[in-house]
Design a protein around this motif. Structure first.
Motif, PDB file in Angstrom:
ATOM      1  N   GLN A 198       0.824  -1.212   0.000  1.00 36.10           N
ATOM      2  CA  GLN A 198       0.000   0.000   0.000  1.00 36.10           C
ATOM      3  C   GLN A 198       0.856   1.260   0.000  1.00 36.10           C
ATOM      4  O   GLN A 198       0.478   2.275  -0.599  1.00 36.10           O
ATOM      5  N   VAL A 199       2.001   1.204   0.665  1.00 35.75           N
ATOM      6  CA  VAL A 199       2.871   2.382   0.726  1.00 35.75           C
ATOM      7  C   VAL A 199       3.982   2.333  -0.322  1.00 35.75           C
ATOM      8  O   VAL A 199       4.933   3.117  -0.273  1.00 35.75           O
ATOM      9  N   GLY A 200       3.886   1.400  -1.262  1.00 39.73           N
ATOM     10  CA  GLY A 200       4.826   1.388  -2.377  1.00 39.73           C
ATOM     11  C   GLY A 200       6.085   0.584  -2.167  1.00 39.73           C
ATOM     12  O   GLY A 200       7.083   0.815  -2.872  1.00 39.73           O
TER      13      GLY A 200
ATOM     14  N   ARG B   4       8.435   5.222   4.580  1.00 39.76           N
ATOM     15  CA  ARG B   4       7.264   4.462   4.130  1.00 39.76           C
ATOM     16  C   ARG B   4       6.892   3.392   5.153  1.00 39.76           C
ATOM     17  O   ARG B   4       5.701   3.113   5.377  1.00 39.76           O
TER      18      ARG B   4
ATOM     19  N   GLN C 121       7.182  12.219  -3.258  1.00 40.53           N
ATOM     20  CA  GLN C 121       6.525  10.912  -3.272  1.00 40.53           C
ATOM     21  C   GLN C 121       5.833  10.622  -1.941  1.00 40.53           C
ATOM     22  O   GLN C 121       4.697  10.133  -1.911  1.00 40.53           O
ATOM     23  N   ILE C 122       6.512  10.915  -0.842  1.00 45.52           N
ATOM     24  CA  ILE C 122       5.934  10.655   0.481  1.00 45.52           C
ATOM     25  C   ILE C 122       4.703  11.526   0.705  1.00 45.52           C
ATOM     26  O   ILE C 122       3.664  11.063   1.221  1.00 45.52           O
TER      27      ILE C 122
ATOM     28  N   ARG D  93       2.673  12.823  -1.595  1.00 43.04           N
ATOM     29  CA  ARG D  93       1.567  12.329  -2.419  1.00 43.04           C
ATOM     30  C   ARG D  93       0.992  11.042  -1.844  1.00 43.04           C
ATOM     31  O   ARG D  93      -0.220  10.796  -1.917  1.00 43.04           O
ATOM     32  N   LEU D  94       1.866  10.208  -1.282  1.00 45.18           N
ATOM     33  CA  LEU D  94       1.407   8.961  -0.670  1.00 45.18           C
ATOM     34  C   LEU D  94       0.484   9.252   0.512  1.00 45.18           C
ATOM     35  O   LEU D  94      -0.613   8.689   0.618  1.00 45.18           O
TER      36      LEU D  94
ATOM     37  N   LEU E  58      -3.542   8.343   0.765  1.00 44.98           N
ATOM     38  CA  LEU E  58      -4.052   7.439   1.789  1.00 44.98           C
ATOM     39  C   LEU E  58      -5.120   8.105   2.651  1.00 44.98           C
ATOM     40  O   LEU E  58      -6.128   7.500   3.011  1.00 44.98           O
TER      41      LEU E  58
END
Length: 411
Positions: free
Chosen positions: A133-135, A155, A185-186, A188-189, A193
């Protein structure tokens, strides 16, 4: 009913350091609230206080209502049940928060085993799902923290915070020490979520630009108090408190010549929490402070829809913006043109000075400052005039040389 409501929160450490002084916040489910400020303004203490993670000896007052239940009044057993399952936290610095001698999968599984009472096999399956889920590939569950990069460790911390499906997540500077690409990236994650699971998010950072891009609302803290609060983009683009304007002005704006030629900063440091100055805590650093700022503190005043600021200049004639100037101009005429000093906080007191009276920080002072900025070399307007003049002189010199050449050839 709001997901989280903080009323009059005060935190004092042993020795008398008042780290948080009367903070009020409200957060709804699915909403993202950013908390900004310099180091030492009380952001991390606020985050720890929300889940009663403060060190022994800290005195806490006020109310922290999570789904209507006061966290500060909970018994120990109830508090343990709320942590991770009701609210979780992404701590600042993943390498220092993860246990270096345990595999990351075991650390993610621990709250699942404790709160969900899952079997070992069920916990392992859930860990794999969270990592995906967190890549991260599920196989990374067997890695130790030192075997992961900074972004991967962050992550893992986010996966751990999501392990028990909490309704509230507190992220304390989740992108600290990460490069710009990983930081994006973090962010946007986290944003994705929160939107997918309809949880409330409190994100803490000193980077106002990051919070404005990620959060719905923004609260600016200084010396343990919220000095401005409102819609994130509005606070970033049009802060009404001078400290908020200083934080926003510290980031250059692409395509803005004034920002390029006159970068702004904020002199001095936040006050020692054990020796906060009387009146407005920001007045020693504020170039638009009035005499009463040293004696009277200011409550948060409404400046627009859902936008409040604690400044004596808020509510003055005009639009109520303290020391307002064009971008790159010097506020209130307190600094020489082009000195690179940011707008400071307008301090306490009631009302404000009438516009056009020439008082620094009011209408007349602002007009004088803008006029000076237009004329003074070193500001955006002055530099443009100087460059135009130089271009004209060079053009004139070129024409003169051409005339000389013509006369020479004729001879």
């Amino acid at each position: 009913m709001s997901l989280l409501e903080v009323r009059g929160l005060e935190v004092t450490y042993p020795g008398g350091a008042a780290a948080v002084r009367g903070v009020d916040l409200v957060l709804d489910a699915g909403e993202k609230l950013g908390v900004a400020g310099e180091s030492g303004c009380g952001k991390s203490t606020l985050a720890l206080a929300l889940l009663r993670l403060l060190p022994p000896g800290a005195r806490v007052g006020g109310e922290i209502l999570l789904d209507g239940e006061d966290v500060l009044a909970m018994k120990w057993g109830r508090l343990r049940a709320v942590r991770w399952a009701g609210a979780s936290i992404v701590f600042q610095g993943a390498m220092h928060s993860l246990n270096a001698v345990h595999r990351v999968g075991d650390q993610i599984a621990e709250p699942i085993l404790l709160h969900r009472r899952a079997t070992a096999a069920g916990a392992r399956r859930k860990v794999g799902e969270l990592l995906e889920q967190v890549g991260l590939p599920g196989a990374r569950a067997r890695a130790y923290p030192h075997e992961l990069s900074g972004g991967q460790r962050q992550r893992v911390m986010i996966a751990m915070a999501l392990a028990c499906d909490p309704r509230l997540i507190v992220a304390d500077e989740p992108t600290t020490a990460l490069d710009v690409m990983i930081q994006a990236q973090i962010l946007r994650l986290i944003e994705g979520l929160v939107g997918a699971q309809d949880v409330g998010l409190i994100m803490i950072s000193h980077d106002l630009a990051v919070l404005a891009d990620t959060c719905d609302r923004l609260a600016v803290m200084y010396a343990g108090r919220v000095v401005e609060e409102g819609p994130a983009r509005q606070v970033y683009d049009d802060a009404r408190h001078p400290y908020g304007r200083a934080l926003s002005g510290a980031f250059p704006k692409i395509g803005d010549p004034a920002s390029r030629f006159a970068p702004r900063g904020l002199p001095g440091d936040p006050p020692d929490p054990s020796a906060v100055p009387p009146g407005c805590a920001f007045h020693p650093r504020c170039p638009v402070a009035l005499d009463l700022c040293a004696t009277e503190d200011q409550p948060l005043r409404r400046t627009g829809p859902r936008h409040r600021a604690a400044c004596v200049h808020v509510g003055a004639a005009g639009d109520g913006t303290p020391g307002e100037t064009r971008t790159g101009a010097v506020p209130g005429g307190h600094r020489p043109a082009g000195d690179g000093t940011a707008v400071g906080d307008g301090a306490p007191g009631e009302g404000g000075e009438p516009a056009g009276d020439g008082t620094p920080g009011t209408g007349g002072g602002r007009a004088d400052a803008e006029a000076a900025a237009d004329q003074a070399p070193g500001t955006a307007g002055g530099q443009a005039d100087a460059e135009a003049q130089d271009d004209g002189e060079r053009a004139g010199e070129g024409a003169s040389a051409q005339d000389d050449g013509v006369r020479s050839s004729t001879s």
